[in-house]
Design a protein around this motif. Structure first.
Motif, PDB file in Angstrom:
ATOM      1  N   VAL A  88      16.851  -9.710 -14.538  1.00  0.00           N
ATOM      2  CA  VAL A  88      16.798  -8.446 -13.595  1.00  0.00           C
ATOM      3  C   VAL A  88      14.940  -9.672 -12.842  1.00  0.00           C
ATOM      4  CG1 VAL A  88      16.724  -6.307 -12.042  1.00  0.00           C
ATOM      5  CG2 VAL A  88      18.675  -7.177 -13.410  1.00  0.00           C
ATOM      6  N   ILE A  89      15.343  -9.159 -11.811  1.00  0.00           N
ATOM      7  CA  ILE A  89      13.172  -9.625 -11.417  1.00  0.00           C
ATOM      8  C   ILE A  89      12.316  -8.486 -10.370  1.00  0.00           C
ATOM      9  CG2 ILE A  89      11.634 -11.451 -10.630  1.00  0.00           C
ATOM     10  CD1 ILE A  89      12.665 -12.413 -13.494  1.00  0.00           C
ATOM     11  N   THR A  90      11.704  -8.319 -10.642  1.00  0.00           N
ATOM     12  CA  THR A  90      11.426  -7.214  -9.584  1.00  0.00           C
ATOM     13  C   THR A  90      10.155  -7.117 -10.054  1.00  0.00           C
ATOM     14  OG1 THR A  90      11.466  -4.676  -9.473  1.00  0.00           O
ATOM     15  CG2 THR A  90      10.670  -4.866 -11.243  1.00  0.00           C
ATOM     16  N   VAL A  91       8.942  -6.821  -8.600  1.00  0.00           N
ATOM     17  CA  VAL A  91       8.178  -6.128  -8.208  1.00  0.00           C
ATOM     18  C   VAL A  91       7.205  -4.931  -9.117  1.00  0.00           C
ATOM     19  CG1 VAL A  91       5.607  -6.545  -7.188  1.00  0.00           C
ATOM     20  CG2 VAL A  91       7.247  -8.417  -6.805  1.00  0.00           C
ATOM     21  N   PHE A  92       6.772  -4.571 -10.172  1.00  0.00           N
ATOM     22  CA  PHE A  92       6.690  -3.783 -10.366  1.00  0.00           C
ATOM     23  C   PHE A  92       5.380  -2.522  -9.666  1.00  0.00           C
ATOM     24  CE2 PHE A  92       4.817  -0.301 -13.447  1.00  0.00           C
ATOM     25  CZ  PHE A  92       6.086   1.081 -13.397  1.00  0.00           C
ATOM     26  N   SER A  93       5.119  -1.000  -9.142  1.00  0.00           N
ATOM     27  CA  SER A  93       4.278  -1.607  -8.224  1.00  0.00           C
ATOM     28  C   SER A  93       3.239  -0.533  -8.328  1.00  0.00           C
ATOM     29  CB  SER A  93       4.418  -0.857  -6.779  1.00  0.00           C
ATOM     30  OG  SER A  93       3.624  -0.674  -6.001  1.00  0.00           O
ATOM     31  N   ARG A  94       2.018  -1.100  -8.649  1.00  0.00           N
ATOM     32  CA  ARG A  94       0.790  -0.219  -9.073  1.00  0.00           C
ATOM     33  C   ARG A  94       0.236   0.883  -8.266  1.00  0.00           C
ATOM     34  NH1 ARG A  94      -0.011  -0.154 -14.543  1.00  0.00           N
ATOM     35  NH2 ARG A  94       0.417  -2.242 -15.537  1.00  0.00           N
ATOM     36  N   ASN A  95       0.239  -0.358  -7.037  1.00  0.00           N
ATOM     37  CA  ASN A  95      -0.730   0.168  -5.765  1.00  0.00           C
ATOM     38  C   ASN A  95       0.901   0.060  -4.197  1.00  0.00           C
ATOM     39  OD1 ASN A  95      -2.286   1.672  -4.512  1.00  0.00           O
ATOM     40  ND2 ASN A  95      -2.955  -0.146  -3.643  1.00  0.00           N
ATOM     41  N   ILE A  96       0.732   0.726  -3.595  1.00  0.00           N
ATOM     42  CA  ILE A  96       1.533   1.262  -2.319  1.00  0.00           C
ATOM     43  C   ILE A  96       0.997   1.564  -1.202  1.00  0.00           C
ATOM     44  CG2 ILE A  96       3.059   2.581  -3.257  1.00  0.00           C
ATOM     45  CD1 ILE A  96       5.413   0.289  -1.563  1.00  0.00           C
ATOM     46  N   ILE A  97       0.968   0.958  -0.057  1.00  0.00           N
ATOM     47  CA  ILE A  97       0.492   1.714   1.148  1.00  0.00           C
ATOM     48  C   ILE A  97       0.827   0.960   2.625  1.00  0.00           C
ATOM     49  CG2 ILE A  97      -1.904   1.639   0.500  1.00  0.00           C
ATOM     50  CD1 ILE A  97      -2.775  -0.739   1.784  1.00  0.00           C
ATOM     51  N   LYS A  98       1.098   2.074   3.528  1.00  0.00           N
ATOM     52  CA  LYS A  98       1.501   1.658   4.590  1.00  0.00           C
ATOM     53  C   LYS A  98       0.908   0.764   5.511  1.00  0.00           C
ATOM     54  CE  LYS A  98       4.964   5.722   4.918  1.00  0.00           C
ATOM     55  NZ  LYS A  98       4.765   6.514   5.905  1.00  0.00           N
ATOM     56  N   LEU A  99       0.888  -0.289   6.152  1.00  0.00           N
ATOM     57  CA  LEU A  99       0.373  -1.185   7.255  1.00  0.00           C
ATOM     58  C   LEU A  99       0.860  -0.914   8.840  1.00  0.00           C
ATOM     59  CD1 LEU A  99      -0.324  -3.490   4.841  1.00  0.00           C
ATOM     60  CD2 LEU A  99      -2.152  -2.054   5.130  1.00  0.00           C
ATOM     61  N   SER A 100       0.119  -0.945   9.651  1.00  0.00           N
ATOM     62  CA  SER A 100       0.786  -1.241  10.946  1.00  0.00           C
ATOM     63  C   SER A 100       1.322  -3.067  10.935  1.00  0.00           C
ATOM     64  CB  SER A 100      -0.413  -1.613  11.991  1.00  0.00           C
ATOM     65  OG  SER A 100      -1.121  -2.470  11.819  1.00  0.00           O
ATOM     66  N   LEU A 101       2.559  -2.419  12.207  1.00  0.00           N
ATOM     67  CA  LEU A 101       3.355  -3.987  12.015  1.00  0.00           C
ATOM     68  C   LEU A 101       2.570  -5.384  12.485  1.00  0.00           C
ATOM     69  CD1 LEU A 101       6.600  -2.519  14.125  1.00  0.00           C
ATOM     70  CD2 LEU A 101       6.379  -3.044  11.695  1.00  0.00           C
ATOM     71  N   GLU A 102       1.165  -4.641  12.803  1.00  0.00           N
ATOM     72  CA  GLU A 102       0.340  -6.239  13.502  1.00  0.00           C
ATOM     73  C   GLU A 102      -0.258  -6.809  11.810  1.00  0.00           C
ATOM     74  OE1 GLU A 102       0.320  -3.110  14.714  1.00  0.00           O
ATOM     75  OE2 GLU A 102       1.381  -3.965  16.566  1.00  0.00           O
ATOM     76  N   ALA A 103      -0.287  -6.525  10.937  1.00  0.00           N
ATOM     77  CA  ALA A 103      -0.546  -6.882   9.465  1.00  0.00           C
ATOM     78  C   ALA A 103       0.253  -7.803   9.555  1.00  0.00           C
ATOM     79  CB  ALA A 103      -0.560  -5.462   9.108  1.00  0.00           C
ATOM     80  N   GLU A 104      -0.414  -9.370   8.711  1.00  0.00           N
ATOM     81  CA  GLU A 104       0.518 -10.490   8.075  1.00  0.00           C
ATOM     82  C   GLU A 104       1.102 -10.179   7.224  1.00  0.00           C
ATOM     83  OE1 GLU A 104      -2.199 -13.640   7.939  1.00  0.00           O
ATOM     84  OE2 GLU A 104      -2.860 -13.445  10.114  1.00  0.00           O
ATOM     85  N   CYS A 105       2.315 -10.645   7.421  1.00  0.00           N
ATOM     86  CA  CYS A 105       3.020 -10.603   6.000  1.00  0.00           C
ATOM     87  C   CYS A 105       2.605 -11.613   4.803  1.00  0.00           C
ATOM     88  CB  CYS A 105       4.622 -10.347   6.491  1.00  0.00           C
ATOM     89  SG  CYS A 105       5.517  -9.580   7.095  1.00  0.00           S
ATOM     90  N   ASP A 106       2.746 -11.343   3.508  1.00  0.00           N
ATOM     91  CA  ASP A 106       1.646 -12.064   2.216  1.00  0.00           C
ATOM     92  C   ASP A 106       2.804 -12.191   1.351  1.00  0.00           C
ATOM     93  OD1 ASP A 106       0.294 -13.436   1.076  1.00  0.00           O
ATOM     94  OD2 ASP A 106      -1.133 -12.408   1.356  1.00  0.00           O
ATOM     95  N   ASN A 107       2.951 -12.980   0.427  1.00  0.00           N
ATOM     96  CA  ASN A 107       4.011 -13.650  -1.073  1.00  0.00           C
ATOM     97  C   ASN A 107       3.128 -13.869  -1.644  1.00  0.00           C
ATOM     98  OD1 ASN A 107       5.332 -13.847  -3.079  1.00  0.00           O
ATOM     99  ND2 ASN A 107       7.255 -14.419  -1.393  1.00  0.00           N
ATOM    100  N   GLU A 108       2.254 -13.794  -2.372  1.00  0.00           N
ATOM    101  CA  GLU A 108       0.748 -14.376  -3.658  1.00  0.00           C
ATOM    102  C   GLU A 108       1.591 -13.122  -5.652  1.00  0.00           C
ATOM    103  OE1 GLU A 108      -2.889 -13.405  -2.666  1.00  0.00           O
ATOM    104  OE2 GLU A 108      -2.804 -14.378  -0.263  1.00  0.00           O
TER     105      GLU A 108
END
Length: 204
Positions: A88-108
């Motif tokens: 099983v693979i997962t991103v373990f979150s250390r920090n998480i915030i809400k953004l507006s829908l205008e913010a660009e999606c990202d995957n790095e």
């Protein structure tokens, strides 16, 4: 090797469904949610996120379609499924915030790790070159995450020259893909696999 330097994940995407309870460790609860992250091609990846209950309570209520930015690390663990262990693979979150829908999606994704199985070089029916790499990335306290990675084209040709034990530094993105699994009775199941698609790597 310090953990903070060898394993970094940053994902910005939209909540697919509200968080659900995953597990608890030493009375600390953890939850799972999925973010939808579109690619330039128009296809979307569905990225699993693991987040602590304390972080969720600070964040407030999450609803479908909200855009989140998650930074943390890519983790793996074995989960018993139908009598066998499944990675099983997962991103373990250390920090998480809400953004507006205008913010660009990202995957790095940025990883430094050791090749722990021989690289598999292959060609698709359309002659696209692919290299499959299993990377062991150290955590603190002697633990490691075993992360499947995939390379393409010139990178795949370079990857086939690598040996077990080589250490590479790589950047890429976490991608999801569905596949069909058949059991011994001939029944078919749709499952999702996750792998890091490498954009570039160097041997160190």
């Amino acid at each position: 090797m310090q953990e903070v330097y060898n394993n970094s994940a940053y994902v910005v995407g939209d909540v697919v469904s509200p968080p659900v309870f995953s597990h608890s460790i030493f009375s600390e609860e953890f939850y799972r949610l999925v973010l939808k992250v579109p690619r330039l091609s128009g296809i979307s990846d569905y990225i699993p996120i693991t987040v602590s209950g304390e972080t969720l309570s600070d964040l407030g209520e999450l609803t479908q379609g909200e855009r989140l930015a998650v930074s943390g690390q890519l983790r793996s663990y074995n989960k018993p499924v139908d009598g066998t262990n499944r990675l099983v693979i997962t991103v373990f979150s250390r920090n998480i915030i809400k953004l507006s829908l205008e913010a660009e999606c990202d995957n790095e994704i940025m990883l430094t790790g050791c090749i722990c199985k021989p690289v598999i070089y292959r060609r698709t029916p359309l002659f696209r070159e692919i290299g499959d790499i299993l990377l062991a990335v150290n955590r603190a306290y002697g633990k490691s995450d075993y992360l499947p990675c995939i390379t393409w084209g010139k990178n795949a040709r370079c990857a086939q020259t690598l040996n077990v034990g080589d250490i590479i530094e790589m950047t890429g993105r976490l991608q999801s893909r569905e596949y069909t699994k058949r059991d011994s009775d001939g029944n078919s199941y749709i499952r999702t696999a996750y792998e890091v698609s490498i954009s570039e790597f160097t041997v160190i």
